[in-house]
Design an enzyme around this catalytic site. Structure first.
Site, PDB file in Angstrom:
ATOM      1  N   ASP A  64     -14.005  30.722   0.621  1.00 59.08           N
ATOM      2  CA  ASP A  64     -14.163  29.325   0.239  1.00 59.08           C
ATOM      3  C   ASP A  64     -13.136  28.476   0.978  1.00 59.08           C
ATOM      4  O   ASP A  64     -12.064  28.965   1.364  1.00 59.08           O
ATOM      5  CB  ASP A  64     -13.928  29.133  -1.266  1.00 59.08           C
ATOM      6  CG  ASP A  64     -15.021  29.753  -2.114  1.00 59.08           C
ATOM      7  OD1 ASP A  64     -16.017  30.220  -1.552  1.00 59.08           O
ATOM      8  OD2 ASP A  64     -14.858  29.773  -3.341  1.00 59.08           O
TER       9      ASP A  64
ATOM     10  N   ASP B 183     -10.619  26.106   0.008  1.00 58.48           N
ATOM     11  CA  ASP B 183      -9.953  25.773  -1.257  1.00 58.48           C
ATOM     12  C   ASP B 183      -9.108  24.521  -1.085  1.00 58.48           C
ATOM     13  O   ASP B 183      -8.162  24.502  -0.282  1.00 58.48           O
ATOM     14  CB  ASP B 183      -9.075  26.933  -1.715  1.00 58.48           C
ATOM     15  CG  ASP B 183      -9.898  28.183  -2.010  1.00 58.48           C
ATOM     16  OD1 ASP B 183     -10.881  28.060  -2.751  1.00 58.48           O
ATOM     17  OD2 ASP B 183      -9.552  29.266  -1.501  1.00 58.48           O
TER      18      ASP B 183
ATOM     19  N   GLU C  18     -14.213  24.965  -2.862  1.00 55.85           N
ATOM     20  CA  GLU C  18     -13.650  24.971  -4.217  1.00 55.85           C
ATOM     21  C   GLU C  18     -12.644  23.831  -4.286  1.00 55.85           C
ATOM     22  O   GLU C  18     -11.609  23.868  -3.613  1.00 55.85           O
ATOM     23  CB  GLU C  18     -12.981  26.292  -4.561  1.00 55.85           C
ATOM     24  CG  GLU C  18     -12.429  26.316  -5.985  1.00 55.85           C
ATOM     25  CD  GLU C  18     -11.848  27.653  -6.393  1.00 55.85           C
ATOM     26  OE1 GLU C  18     -11.015  27.679  -7.321  1.00 55.85           O
ATOM     27  OE2 GLU C  18     -12.203  28.672  -5.772  1.00 55.85           O
TER      28      GLU C  18
ATOM     29  N   GLN D   4     -12.880  37.318 -17.578  1.00 58.34           N
ATOM     30  CA  GLN D   4     -13.949  36.545 -16.948  1.00 58.34           C
ATOM     31  C   GLN D   4     -14.398  37.198 -15.651  1.00 58.34           C
ATOM     32  O   GLN D   4     -15.596  37.245 -15.339  1.00 58.34           O
ATOM     33  CB  GLN D   4     -13.480  35.115 -16.697  1.00 58.34           C
ATOM     34  CG  GLN D   4     -14.505  34.223 -16.007  1.00 58.34           C
ATOM     35  CD  GLN D   4     -15.748  33.981 -16.847  1.00 58.34           C
ATOM     36  OE1 GLN D   4     -15.649  33.948 -18.071  1.00 58.34           O
ATOM     37  NE2 GLN D   4     -16.889  33.824 -16.217  1.00 58.34           N
TER      38      GLN D   4
ATOM     39  N   LYS E 242      -6.920  38.200   0.241  1.00 57.75           N
ATOM     40  CA  LYS E 242      -7.750  39.242  -0.370  1.00 57.75           C
ATOM     41  C   LYS E 242      -7.776  40.512   0.467  1.00 57.75           C
ATOM     42  O   LYS E 242      -7.717  41.623  -0.076  1.00 57.75           O
ATOM     43  CB  LYS E 242      -9.165  38.712  -0.608  1.00 57.75           C
ATOM     44  CG  LYS E 242      -9.222  37.716  -1.754  1.00 57.75           C
ATOM     45  CD  LYS E 242     -10.604  37.157  -1.971  1.00 57.75           C
ATOM     46  CE  LYS E 242     -10.596  36.214  -3.170  1.00 57.75           C
ATOM     47  NZ  LYS E 242     -11.886  35.528  -3.371  1.00 57.75           N
TER      48      LYS E 242
END
Length: 250
Positions: free
Chosen positions: A40, A42, A78, A162, A193
């Protein structure tokens, strides 16, 4: 360098929220080793005044046009907006004034407009603002207070339930984010990541490594995303990552 449409997002924010916009920044992959094929874009923004419902609805409508849904050629966005008075002085959990993310696209298209709400996992984002990747405004340290390590640890743990609920729908990102959470708790550092996956792969039992290795390879654009053969091991790999988080959790 930010992607070209980062400037468009700054114009959208300033055109919608006016002089209330104090600062707009990059965070996430763009500041942790560079954007990957599935990353994304961000964008956190700090504003002076609370937003209104019409302003938030306008942001949603415009973002639906410029943010890429899964499978499109556009980069997903995002966007998180925080009011300065909600994060300075710092308190936990912080309040998010506005959130846009592609995982919520179906809600937005039905007319849902996000409003202010407490968001514990906003804390890591605000800590990463220390990278000072400015798109508009002063250094982020001029607008927000530092996040205590204790609150950072609480925040990264808060999002785990979540995440697990989304494992079937968003397998790659959930596995990589769990690796990030485990890495952050164990080392105190927020890593990209793929870097977090590298760290976790060295600590995974042999039977779980192919699952996380595939998630990492897809994230880097090295493999096509196909979980058919690996699917039987996805849940057990996620459970191992969660146990790693739990062992480090405050």
């Amino acid at each position: 360098m930010p992607e070209p449409h980062a400037d468009l997002l700054v114009r959208l924010l300033r055109g919608t929220l006016g002089d209330s916009v104090l600062g707009v920044y990059l965070h996430g992959s763009a500041t942790l080793g560079g954007l990957r094929p599935h990353s994304d874009l961000d964008i956190p923004a700090v504003v002076r005044d609370p937003t209104t419902h019409p302003q938030r609805r306008c942001l949603v409508q415009e973002l639906l046009k410029v943010s890429g849904p899964p499978g499109s050629r556009m980069r997903p966005v995002e966007l998180i907006v925080v009011a300065q008075g909600d994060v300075r002085p710092w308190r936990y959990p912080p309040t998010c004034e506005f959130l846009y993310g592609e995982w919520l696209r179906a809600d937005y298209e039905r007319g849902v407009t996000p409003g202010p709400e407490p968001m514990p996992d906003l804390a890591p984002l605000l800590m990463v603002l220390g990278a000072d990747a400015r798109l508009y405004g002063p250094p982020p340290a001029d607008l927000i207070d530092p996040v205590p390590q204790e609150d950072l640890r609480r925040a990264v743990v808060a999002g785990v339930p979540q995440l697990l609920s989304e494992l079937d729908r968003d397998t790659r990102d959930v596995l990589l984010t769990l690796a990030q959470v485990w890495t952050t708790l164990a080392t105190g550092a927020i890593r990209s990541k793929d870097a977090a996956a590298d760290w976790a792969l060295q600590r995974l039992p042999t039977e779980h490594r192919p699952v996380l290795a595939h998630a990492r390879a897809v994230h880097l654009g090295e493999e096509a995303e196909d979980w058919t053969e690996l699917w039987p091991g996805v849940r057990s790999c996620a459970d191992f990552l969660v146990r790693g988080v739990e062992d480090q959790a405050p």
